[in-house]
Design a protein around this motif. Structure first.
Motif, mmCIF file in Angstrom:
data_model
loop_
_atom_site.group_PDB
_atom_site.id
_atom_site.type_symbol
_atom_site.label_atom_id
_atom_site.label_comp_id
_atom_site.label_asym_id
_atom_site.label_seq_id
_atom_site.Cartn_x
_atom_site.Cartn_y
_atom_site.Cartn_z
ATOM 1 N N ARG A 3 0.840 -1.200 0.000
ATOM 2 C CA ARG A 3 0.000 0.000 0.000
ATOM 3 C C ARG A 3 0.875 1.249 0.000
ATOM 4 O O ARG A 3 1.740 1.412 0.864
ATOM 5 C CB ARG A 3 -0.933 0.011 1.203
ATOM 6 C CG ARG A 3 -1.916 -1.151 1.246
ATOM 7 C CD ARG A 3 -2.979 -0.911 2.292
ATOM 8 N NE ARG A 3 -3.827 0.220 1.921
ATOM 9 C CZ ARG A 3 -4.688 0.810 2.754
ATOM 10 N NH1 ARG A 3 -4.781 0.396 4.007
ATOM 11 N NH2 ARG A 3 -5.431 1.815 2.356
ATOM 12 N N ILE A 4 0.624 2.113 -0.963
ATOM 13 C CA ILE A 4 1.372 3.365 -1.111
ATOM 14 C C ILE A 4 0.402 4.539 -1.033
ATOM 15 O O ILE A 4 -0.660 4.523 -1.674
ATOM 16 C CB ILE A 4 2.126 3.423 -2.460
ATOM 17 C CG1 ILE A 4 3.094 2.249 -2.588
ATOM 18 C CG2 ILE A 4 2.856 4.757 -2.613
ATOM 19 C CD1 ILE A 4 4.224 2.256 -1.591
ATOM 20 N N LEU A 5 0.778 5.548 -0.275
ATOM 21 C CA LEU A 5 0.004 6.788 -0.197
ATOM 22 C C LEU A 5 0.798 7.913 -0.845
ATOM 23 O O LEU A 5 1.966 8.124 -0.514
ATOM 24 C CB LEU A 5 -0.284 7.147 1.261
ATOM 25 C CG LEU A 5 -0.935 8.518 1.505
ATOM 26 C CD1 LEU A 5 -2.337 8.568 0.897
ATOM 27 C CD2 LEU A 5 -0.984 8.834 3.000
ATOM 28 N N ALA A 64 -3.510 10.147 11.315
ATOM 29 C CA ALA A 64 -3.648 8.749 11.729
ATOM 30 C C ALA A 64 -3.624 7.788 10.544
ATOM 31 O O ALA A 64 -3.264 6.608 10.692
ATOM 32 C CB ALA A 64 -4.940 8.570 12.527
ATOM 33 N N ASP A 65 -4.006 8.292 9.361
ATOM 34 C CA ASP A 65 -4.037 7.429 8.174
ATOM 35 C C ASP A 65 -2.659 6.900 7.801
ATOM 36 O O ASP A 65 -2.531 5.835 7.183
ATOM 37 C CB ASP A 65 -4.605 8.192 6.966
ATOM 38 C CG ASP A 65 -6.053 8.596 7.143
ATOM 39 O OD1 ASP A 65 -6.760 7.933 7.935
ATOM 40 O OD2 ASP A 65 -6.470 9.576 6.498
ATOM 41 N N LEU A 66 -1.611 7.630 8.141
ATOM 42 C CA LEU A 66 -0.270 7.290 7.671
ATOM 43 C C LEU A 66 0.175 5.910 8.111
ATOM 44 O O LEU A 66 0.968 5.255 7.428
ATOM 45 C CB LEU A 66 0.742 8.331 8.164
ATOM 46 C CG LEU A 66 0.471 9.798 7.806
ATOM 47 C CD1 LEU A 66 1.647 10.670 8.236
ATOM 48 C CD2 LEU A 66 0.192 9.967 6.324
ATOM 49 N N ALA A 67 -0.316 5.443 9.234
ATOM 50 C CA ALA A 67 0.114 4.156 9.776
ATOM 51 C C ALA A 67 -0.314 2.978 8.919
ATOM 52 O O ALA A 67 0.212 1.872 9.078
ATOM 53 C CB ALA A 67 -0.423 3.974 11.194
ATOM 54 N N HIS A 68 -1.244 3.191 7.980
ATOM 55 C CA HIS A 68 -1.828 2.081 7.240
ATOM 56 C C HIS A 68 -1.126 1.796 5.912
ATOM 57 O O HIS A 68 -1.604 0.960 5.135
ATOM 58 C CB HIS A 68 -3.305 2.370 6.967
ATOM 59 C CG HIS A 68 -4.104 2.647 8.198
ATOM 60 N ND1 HIS A 68 -4.150 1.785 9.269
ATOM 61 C CD2 HIS A 68 -4.860 3.725 8.557
ATOM 62 C CE1 HIS A 68 -4.913 2.293 10.219
ATOM 63 N NE2 HIS A 68 -5.353 3.472 9.817
ATOM 64 N N TYR A 69 -0.006 2.466 5.654
ATOM 65 C CA TYR A 69 0.666 2.317 4.360
ATOM 66 C C TYR A 69 2.088 1.794 4.533
ATOM 67 O O TYR A 69 2.723 2.004 5.566
ATOM 68 C CB TYR A 69 0.688 3.655 3.625
ATOM 69 C CG TYR A 69 -0.694 4.181 3.324
ATOM 70 C CD1 TYR A 69 -1.365 3.811 2.167
ATOM 71 C CD2 TYR A 69 -1.344 5.017 4.237
ATOM 72 C CE1 TYR A 69 -2.661 4.266 1.915
ATOM 73 C CE2 TYR A 69 -2.634 5.476 3.985
ATOM 74 C CZ TYR A 69 -3.280 5.096 2.832
ATOM 75 O OH TYR A 69 -4.552 5.542 2.586
ATOM 76 N N ASP A 70 2.577 1.135 3.492
ATOM 77 C CA ASP A 70 3.965 0.654 3.482
ATOM 78 C C ASP A 70 4.927 1.727 2.998
ATOM 79 O O ASP A 70 6.109 1.699 3.329
ATOM 80 C CB ASP A 70 4.076 -0.571 2.573
ATOM 81 C CG ASP A 70 3.159 -1.701 3.015
ATOM 82 O OD1 ASP A 70 3.388 -2.227 4.125
ATOM 83 O OD2 ASP A 70 2.229 -2.040 2.273
ATOM 84 N N GLY A 71 4.426 2.651 2.205
ATOM 85 C CA GLY A 71 5.240 3.749 1.694
ATOM 86 C C GLY A 71 4.399 4.998 1.538
ATOM 87 O O GLY A 71 3.206 4.904 1.200
#
Length: 207
Positions: A3-5, A64-71
């Motif tokens: 998952r990438i943001l 808080a969303d940042l924790a859900h991504y690999d990059g």
């Protein structure tokens, strides 16, 4: 799935254009899920309109969303050689993630838009990386395997520290094909690194 943001703040659209290219590059890596989000605005709506800022319907992100991504790939305009205040305020709200080590080991990258070639382009890329390293993130730049950044036939944005574009003092310049190609390359580069790290972690868990 990796998952990438791609997370950005854009005033006049230059950073948004680069963000879309970053997202396309990341999506080109098999097994990658990419989300495009923007930083919440802190200026009053009337002030935005008076300044001629773009309308942007891209969904907003929360710290808080940042924790859900690999990059995570961060995009910001340059403000006096540093990231935009909106980006800084957003990162300042991520102290809870820092306290939990929630971003340690995730891949991060930065891209930027600047008014002139010597208007703080590289300073913005580098200084934006500082808080990301405090979070324990692993920084990916724009390696010289993207040969476009050494072009000499025009005004080219970007540096080994990240992709970018030069907007001009009045914002009239738009990202060049080379600028967009650099952003695409960086997005792909981040997704590949994040994918390898995620696969390595899975293999360790299985072992």
């Amino acid at each position: 799935m990796t998952r990438i943001l791609v997370l950005y703040y854009s005033s006049y659209g230059h950073v948004r254009d680069l963000a879309q290219a970053e997202a396309e590059g990341a999506r080109s890596v098999p097994g990658t899920i990419v989300e495009l989000r923007r930083i919440p605005e802190t200026m009053a709506e009337e002030a935005r309109r008076n300044a001629g800022f773009i309308e942007d319907e891209t969904p907003e992100a929360s710290p808080a969303d940042l924790a859900h991504y690999d990059g995570i790939i961060f995009g910001t305009p340059t403000r006096f050689g540093m990231m935009a205040g909106q980006m800084k305020q957003f990162l300042d709200q991520a102290g809870g993630l820092w306290a939990q080590n929630a971003l340690v080991g995730k891949v991060a990258a930065v891209f930027a838009s600047t008014g002139s070639q010597h208007g703080g382009h590289e300073a913005t890329l580098l200084s934006t990386q500082i808080p990301l390293m405090h979070f324990g993130m692993l920084i990916a730049g724009l390696p010289y395997s993207f040969a476009g950044q050494t072009a000499r036939d025009g005004i080219i944005g970007g540096a080994p520290y990240g992709a970018g574009t030069i907007a001009g003092a009045d914002g009239a310049l738009q990202p060049t094909e080379t600028d967009l190609a650099g952003a695409h390359f960086q997005g792909q580069h981040v997704a590949r690194i994040a994918s390898r790290l995620a696969a390595s972690a899975t293999n360790r868990d299985v072992a």
